[in-house]
Design a protein around this motif. Structure first.
Motif, mmCIF file in Angstrom:
data_model
loop_
_atom_site.group_PDB
_atom_site.id
_atom_site.type_symbol
_atom_site.label_atom_id
_atom_site.label_comp_id
_atom_site.label_asym_id
_atom_site.label_seq_id
_atom_site.Cartn_x
_atom_site.Cartn_y
_atom_site.Cartn_z
ATOM 1 N N PRO A 164 12.126 5.146 3.123
ATOM 2 C CA PRO A 164 12.888 3.935 2.846
ATOM 3 C C PRO A 164 14.203 3.885 3.621
ATOM 4 N N GLY A 165 14.880 2.746 3.487
ATOM 5 C CA GLY A 165 16.228 2.615 4.043
ATOM 6 C C GLY A 165 16.244 2.310 5.520
ATOM 7 N N GLY A 166 17.462 2.310 6.071
ATOM 8 C CA GLY A 166 17.617 1.955 7.479
ATOM 9 C C GLY A 166 17.149 0.525 7.696
ATOM 10 N N HIS A 167 16.348 0.331 8.734
ATOM 11 C CA HIS A 167 15.669 -0.952 8.895
ATOM 12 C C HIS A 167 14.566 -0.990 7.840
ATOM 13 N N TRP A 168 14.821 -1.682 6.742
ATOM 14 C CA TRP A 168 14.061 -1.491 5.502
ATOM 15 C C TRP A 168 12.851 -2.392 5.349
ATOM 16 N N THR A 169 12.717 -3.426 6.173
ATOM 17 C CA THR A 169 11.638 -4.389 5.982
ATOM 18 C C THR A 169 10.283 -3.780 6.335
ATOM 19 N N ARG A 170 9.242 -4.164 5.574
ATOM 20 C CA ARG A 170 7.886 -3.674 5.799
ATOM 21 C C ARG A 170 6.934 -4.870 5.800
ATOM 22 N N SER A 171 6.792 -5.500 6.960
ATOM 23 C CA SER A 171 5.889 -6.644 7.068
ATOM 24 C C SER A 171 4.442 -6.174 6.995
ATOM 25 N N LEU A 172 3.550 -7.045 6.524
ATOM 26 C CA LEU A 172 2.120 -6.737 6.433
ATOM 27 C C LEU A 172 1.318 -7.865 7.068
ATOM 28 N N ILE A 173 0.216 -7.492 7.709
ATOM 29 C CA ILE A 173 -0.731 -8.489 8.207
ATOM 30 C C ILE A 173 -2.129 -7.903 8.137
ATOM 31 N N VAL A 174 -3.099 -8.743 7.754
ATOM 32 C CA VAL A 174 -4.483 -8.319 7.605
ATOM 33 C C VAL A 174 -5.216 -8.547 8.927
ATOM 34 N N SER A 175 -6.092 -7.619 9.294
ATOM 35 C CA SER A 175 -6.890 -7.796 10.502
ATOM 36 C C SER A 175 -7.860 -8.964 10.314
ATOM 37 N N PRO A 176 -8.264 -9.621 11.397
ATOM 38 C CA PRO A 176 -9.165 -10.777 11.263
ATOM 39 C C PRO A 176 -10.460 -10.478 10.518
ATOM 40 N N GLN A 222 10.093 -4.451 -7.986
ATOM 41 C CA GLN A 222 9.622 -3.775 -6.776
ATOM 42 C C GLN A 222 10.809 -3.113 -6.085
ATOM 43 N N ARG A 223 10.538 -2.444 -4.977
ATOM 44 C CA ARG A 223 11.611 -1.793 -4.230
ATOM 45 C C ARG A 223 11.751 -2.484 -2.877
ATOM 46 N N GLN A 224 12.610 -3.485 -2.823
ATOM 47 C CA GLN A 224 12.844 -4.297 -1.632
ATOM 48 C C GLN A 224 11.521 -4.783 -1.038
ATOM 49 N N PRO A 225 10.789 -5.622 -1.790
ATOM 50 C CA PRO A 225 9.521 -6.145 -1.282
ATOM 51 C C PRO A 225 9.740 -7.054 -0.088
ATOM 52 N N ALA A 235 0.102 -9.510 1.405
ATOM 53 C CA ALA A 235 -1.218 -9.778 1.965
ATOM 54 C C ALA A 235 -2.238 -9.817 0.846
ATOM 55 N N LEU A 236 -3.228 -10.724 0.954
ATOM 56 C CA LEU A 236 -4.295 -10.837 -0.022
ATOM 57 C C LEU A 236 -5.625 -10.603 0.674
ATOM 58 N N VAL A 237 -6.413 -9.664 0.146
ATOM 59 C CA VAL A 237 -7.764 -9.407 0.644
ATOM 60 C C VAL A 237 -8.691 -9.387 -0.570
ATOM 61 N N GLY A 238 -9.542 -10.407 -0.689
ATOM 62 C CA GLY A 238 -10.436 -10.482 -1.838
ATOM 63 C C GLY A 238 -9.650 -10.584 -3.125
ATOM 64 N N ASP A 239 -9.899 -9.633 -4.035
ATOM 65 C CA ASP A 239 -9.196 -9.643 -5.322
ATOM 66 C C ASP A 239 -8.075 -8.610 -5.379
ATOM 67 N N THR A 240 -7.555 -8.215 -4.211
ATOM 68 C CA THR A 240 -6.464 -7.240 -4.157
ATOM 69 C C THR A 240 -5.280 -7.829 -3.408
ATOM 70 N N PHE A 241 -4.126 -7.727 -4.033
ATOM 71 C CA PHE A 241 -2.883 -8.214 -3.438
ATOM 72 C C PHE A 241 -2.031 -7.014 -3.039
ATOM 73 N N TYR A 242 -1.575 -7.006 -1.796
ATOM 74 C CA TYR A 242 -0.820 -5.888 -1.239
ATOM 75 C C TYR A 242 0.639 -6.294 -1.025
ATOM 76 N N VAL A 243 1.538 -5.370 -1.328
ATOM 77 C CA VAL A 243 2.974 -5.590 -1.157
ATOM 78 C C VAL A 243 3.545 -4.497 -0.269
ATOM 79 N N GLY A 244 4.344 -4.894 0.717
ATOM 80 C CA GLY A 244 5.053 -3.935 1.560
ATOM 81 C C GLY A 244 6.446 -3.706 1.009
ATOM 82 N N ASN A 245 6.599 -2.692 0.160
ATOM 83 C CA ASN A 245 7.925 -2.272 -0.292
ATOM 84 C C ASN A 245 8.555 -1.379 0.762
#
Length: 448
Positions: free
Chosen positions: A212-224, A167-170, A174-184
């Motif tokens: 990309p770059g700089g402040h590189w983190t990409r957090s993820l959160i799923v809505s309720p 990946q590129r700096q994962p 987040a997991l929703v059903g049968d799909t897994f999401y990554v914040g690169n």
């Protein structure tokens, strides 16, 4: 001719590089002298709470540059825990673990990634990179997500699998059903997931692109309601140093509609929003934000805030409401719109991890937010380097923060044994898990 240039210029480049290293070291020495000078003038109290005392800004000129040397933990050494709590190693021998996601089946996923920097553009860049390398804050990124299982329930993971790699700096997951999401760092990617899977393969589907770059983190959160994903995207620079065009789409929290695939900026003016969490009584999204550097030990403070749809929080024009940063070419209309954050966390604490902790998860703790404070570099006396808890009542912060874990920093501030990052509630709902990217471990906190 080509051989001539190769033979003669490479030694010149090496010599220049050595000269620049000497100058960069000199810059560090000057910076250290400035640290001593500024320490004598530093405020005596932290800017913390709903009504923080924020000192008047003092432009630093030569930036305060202070980071401890990364040492890691000695065998048997652990962080200090609040009374009534104990801490153990859940997983070890990771490579710069940053973020944690606990799956419904109890599997614990850990994103292992590291800041990768471009060649320095200035002497300050070179000095900063030298300091960050010593602090183990930059280097070669593992670019993977590992899966850890505690099969016998004793609080220690027995098995480790490489869940996803290349990946590129994962960071966010987040997991929703049968799909897994990554914040690169360059966008959100989706993969097909089957319950119990220990490895994902294939390139994934790119859903959203981020700069990309700089402040590189990409957090993820799923809505309720599981219909949207929110992603934190930090700024490229400190205060828009390369122009606001370079910051387009950054310093913001994005919203991705999973049904339509459309993405938009949900809130902006957030210099580096990292961890996000839902407050369950009101259904409000909260985030922790790392504020700007170069104005003093406590100016401005990092903060915890609720996030309003369409809200603007000041960066880079102003901070803590409408306090103008006169280093920046101003936009009066945006300053007028700036929202004051809810809760100050102290200057330069580098508050990264964020997680809602329900009352009763740990003995003696009410509802509130857990915050992993990675620790400062732009202050004369270091701050952060601990896991804290902020109590909540009726959907809002309701008191002073309480330390849960500390002891990541030596008393003389010269070395760090660890640095807190992501935090999550454990699979048993009666423990905490926290990533430590200098100790290369995941710590587990439970009742003593």
């Amino acid at each position: 001719m080509d051989r001539f240039w190769t033979r003669d210029i490479v030694p010149i480049e090496k010599a220049l590089g050595q000269d620049l290293d000497i100058i960069a070291k000199a810059t560090e020495i000057v910076g250290a002298a400035m640290v001593l000078l500024r320490r004598s003038q530093a405020p005596g109290t932290q800017a913390v709470g709903t009504k923080p005392a924020i000192p008047e800004a003092k432009k630093q000129g030569i930036m305060t540059l202070k980071m401890p040397t990364a040492r890691g933990w000695a065998p048997g050494q652990v962080p200090k825990a609040a009374p009534g709590l104990k801490v153990n190693v859940f997983a070890s021998n990771l490579q710069h673990p940053r973020w944690i996601e606990v799956l419904p089946n109890g599997d614990v996923l850990v994103a292992e990634a590291l800041l990768q920097v471009d060649p320095p553009k200035s002497l300050m860049d070179r000095a900063m990179q030298s300091t960050m390398r010593r602090a183990r804050a930059i280097g070669i990124s593992a670019n993977r997500i590992t899966l850890w299982r505690d099969t016998d329930g004793d609080g220690v993971a027995e098995t480790r699998e490489v869940f996803l790699e290349e990946q590129r700096q994962p960071f966010g997951m987040a997991l929703v059903g049968d799909t897994f999401y990554v914040g690169n760092t360059d966008g959100i990617v989706a993969f097909t997931y089957e319950e119990g899977a220990t490895r994902l393969t294939g390139p994934g589907r790119r859903l959203v692109e981020f700069k990309p770059g700089g402040h590189w983190t990409r957090s993820l959160i799923v809505s309720p309601d599981k219909t949207k994903i929110f992603a934190g995207v930090g700024s490229l620079t400190n205060i828009g140093d390369e122009g606001m065009e370079a910051e387009e789409g950054r310093a913001a929290i994005w919203e991705l509609d999973l049904a339509t695939g459309k993405a938009r900026i949900f809130a902006s003016g957030l210099r580096n929003p990292v961890g996000t969490a839902w407050e369950p009584t009101t259904g409000t999204l909260w985030t922790v934000v790392n504020e700007r550097d170069g104005l003093g030990d406590e100016t401005p403070p990092d903060y915890l805030t609720s996030v309003k749809d369409g809200g603007f929080y000041g960066w880079p024009y102003c901070y803590w409401g409408k306090t103008v940063d006169d280093r920046v070419a101003q936009d009066e209309a945006l300053v007028d719109r700036a929202i004051t954050p809810d809760y100050a966390l102290g200057g330069h604490t580098a508050s990264l991890g964020l997680c809602w902790m329900p009352a009763g998860t740990l003995p003696g703790f009410p509802d509130g937010m857990l915050i992993g404070q990675h620790g400062s570099w732009n202050r004369s006396t270091l701050s952060g380097y601990k896991l804290i808890f902020v109590p909540f009542e009726n959907g809002h912060p309701s008191g002073a923060p309480k330390d849960i874990l500390w002891g990541f920093l030596s008393e003389d501030e010269k070395v760090s044994y660890g640095r807190p990052v992501g935090v999550a509630i454990g699979p048993d709902k009666a423990s905490l898990l926290m990533a430590d990217d200098v100790g290369d471990v995941i710590w587990r906190v439970t009742a003593d």
